[in-house]
Design an enzyme around this catalytic site. Structure first.
Site, PDB file in Angstrom:
ATOM      1  N   LYS A 191      20.812  48.506  31.659  1.00 36.22           N
ATOM      2  CA  LYS A 191      20.189  49.127  32.234  1.00 36.22           C
ATOM      3  C   LYS A 191      20.910  49.062  33.770  1.00 36.22           C
ATOM      4  O   LYS A 191      19.997  48.951  33.732  1.00 36.22           O
ATOM      5  CB  LYS A 191      19.512  50.570  31.525  1.00 36.22           C
ATOM      6  CG  LYS A 191      19.270  50.944  30.132  1.00 36.22           C
ATOM      7  CD  LYS A 191      20.363  52.209  29.320  1.00 36.22           C
ATOM      8  CE  LYS A 191      20.766  52.372  28.707  1.00 36.22           C
ATOM      9  NZ  LYS A 191      21.416  53.429  28.410  1.00 36.22           N
ATOM     10  N   LYS A 203      27.385  56.233  18.028  1.00 37.68           N
ATOM     11  CA  LYS A 203      26.109  56.544  17.740  1.00 37.68           C
ATOM     12  C   LYS A 203      26.763  57.994  16.418  1.00 37.68           C
ATOM     13  O   LYS A 203      26.984  59.022  16.719  1.00 37.68           O
ATOM     14  CB  LYS A 203      25.432  57.281  18.964  1.00 37.68           C
ATOM     15  CG  LYS A 203      24.950  56.232  19.754  1.00 37.68           C
ATOM     16  CD  LYS A 203      24.343  57.451  21.383  1.00 37.68           C
ATOM     17  CE  LYS A 203      24.352  55.402  22.023  1.00 37.68           C
ATOM     18  NZ  LYS A 203      23.949  56.187  23.267  1.00 37.68           N
TER      19      LYS A 203
END
Length: 350
Positions: free
Chosen positions: A119, A229
């Site tokens: 990230k 997802k």
């Protein structure tokens, strides 16, 4: 919104969530480190005819967006998982926006991972120096793992170009995920990267799961890879249909679910064909190892990778852990009302 026929039929004949789910169990799961601004993950487990499922939209999502997640929970609770093409799914490690000195400890939780997602851009371009230090620490801790970076749409177009140049200098990237907010910005950035000859493929995440039309990414040539997802796209079958229509290599990722929701993600990843021209002809590592970010889960043992891969199959929560992490009365009311609101959105769609 794509709603599979079985769920659509259910919405027309049932009066509400309690007609489908015989158990609704909101829980609060502590995390080992802050991730996506959270130190506790609030989620809701539900049980239906096919088994346990998860309804896990983040709290800031209003009912129209969160309804996709209910469609996914309904699918998993009433339908069996599709027949997998593979018995296991390779997964990547996930390193949150932590200090460089904390990377090694987190990396050790993902033994055997062949890819790692880092990230970045927690504070936009202002985080770049910290991001580069974190990336260097990841490369040192996991030298054999392919590197992926996720900016969560935090850059302006000009900042994204600056970041791409800096990231390219750190070594090869498997891809940079969603550096800018819009599909048009993503397409422009990809064209600029190609013109500059920089070895930084782009992946689309928010431009898929939060878009009114997830296929615009492919139509505009905005990405080399799409991130899918199961929950935000309405379930396993709906997500697979997006992949089929987009015609781009896809990486399945989690939405920070418990091991119950991760099992549905693994079922999706195991059902998708292996991309022919990407990832060296192998099944791409999925972003489904995030149970490692929880200090405690609802399953015993949690759905953690072994040798860098997850087994495919349903999971069921441990009753003692459900009791230990049960939400308080206010949170139960919150999730109950949210289920009802999302049900009404889906019923209008059906």
């Amino acid at each position: 919104m794509l709603i599979v026929p079985e769920v659509r039929a259910l919405l027309t004949r049932a009066d509400g969530p309690r007609d489908v789910f015989d158990r609704i169990v909101p829980v609060a799961l502590p995390m080992v480190t802050r991730f996506r601004g959270l130190t506790v993950r609030q989620t809701c487990l539900v049980h239906g005819p096919a088994g346990w499922a998860e309804f896990a939209p983040f709290e800031e999502y209003a009912a129209p967006e969160a309804a996709h997640w209910l469609a996914a929970a309904l699918e998993s609770a009433v339908l069996e998982f599709p027949e997998p093409l593979r018995a296991t799914v390779p997964v990547n490690a996930t390193i949150p926006a932590v200090a460089a000195e904390d990377v090694a400890g987190l990396a050790a939780r993902f033994t055997g991972a062949q890819a790692v997602k880092v990230k970045i851009a927690e504070h936009g371009i202002a985080s770049l120096t910290e991001d580069l230090a974190r990336i260097a620490a990841v490369r040192a801790a996991m030298p054999e793992a392919a590197l992926r970076c996720d900016a969560n749409a935090a850059y302006s177009p000009a900042e994204a170009r600056q970041a791409v140049v800096a990231l390219a200098e750190t070594g090869s990237l498997q891809y940079l995920e969603q550096p800018v907010a819009t599909v048009e910005e993503l397409a422009d950035l990809r064209a600029w990267i190609g013109a500059e000859g920089l070895p930084v493929p782009l992946a689309a995440d928010e431009s898929i799961r939060k878009a009114a039309d997830p296929l615009r990414v492919a139509a505009l040539g905005a990405a080399d890879v799409i991130i899918v997802k199961a929950q935000p796209l309405g379930g396993i079958r709906a997500a697979a249909e997006v992949v089929a229509q987009a015609g781009l290599p896809a990486v399945v990722s989690s939405a920070l679910e418990s091991s119950v929701g991760l099992a549905a993600g693994a079922a999706l990843a195991a059902w998708l064909p292996v991309p022919e021209a990407a990832f060296d002809g192998h099944a791409p590592a999925a972003g489904l190892g995030t149970a490692a970010l929880f200090a405690s889960d609802v399953c015993a043992p949690p759905l953690l990778p072994v040798g860098g891969a997850l087994p495919v199959g349903r999971t069921a929560p441990d009753e003692a852990l459900l009791r230990a992490h049960a939400a308080g009365p206010e949170r139960v009311r919150f999730w109950t009302e949210r289920l009802e609101a999302c049900w009404e959105v889906l019923r209008r769609e059906a």
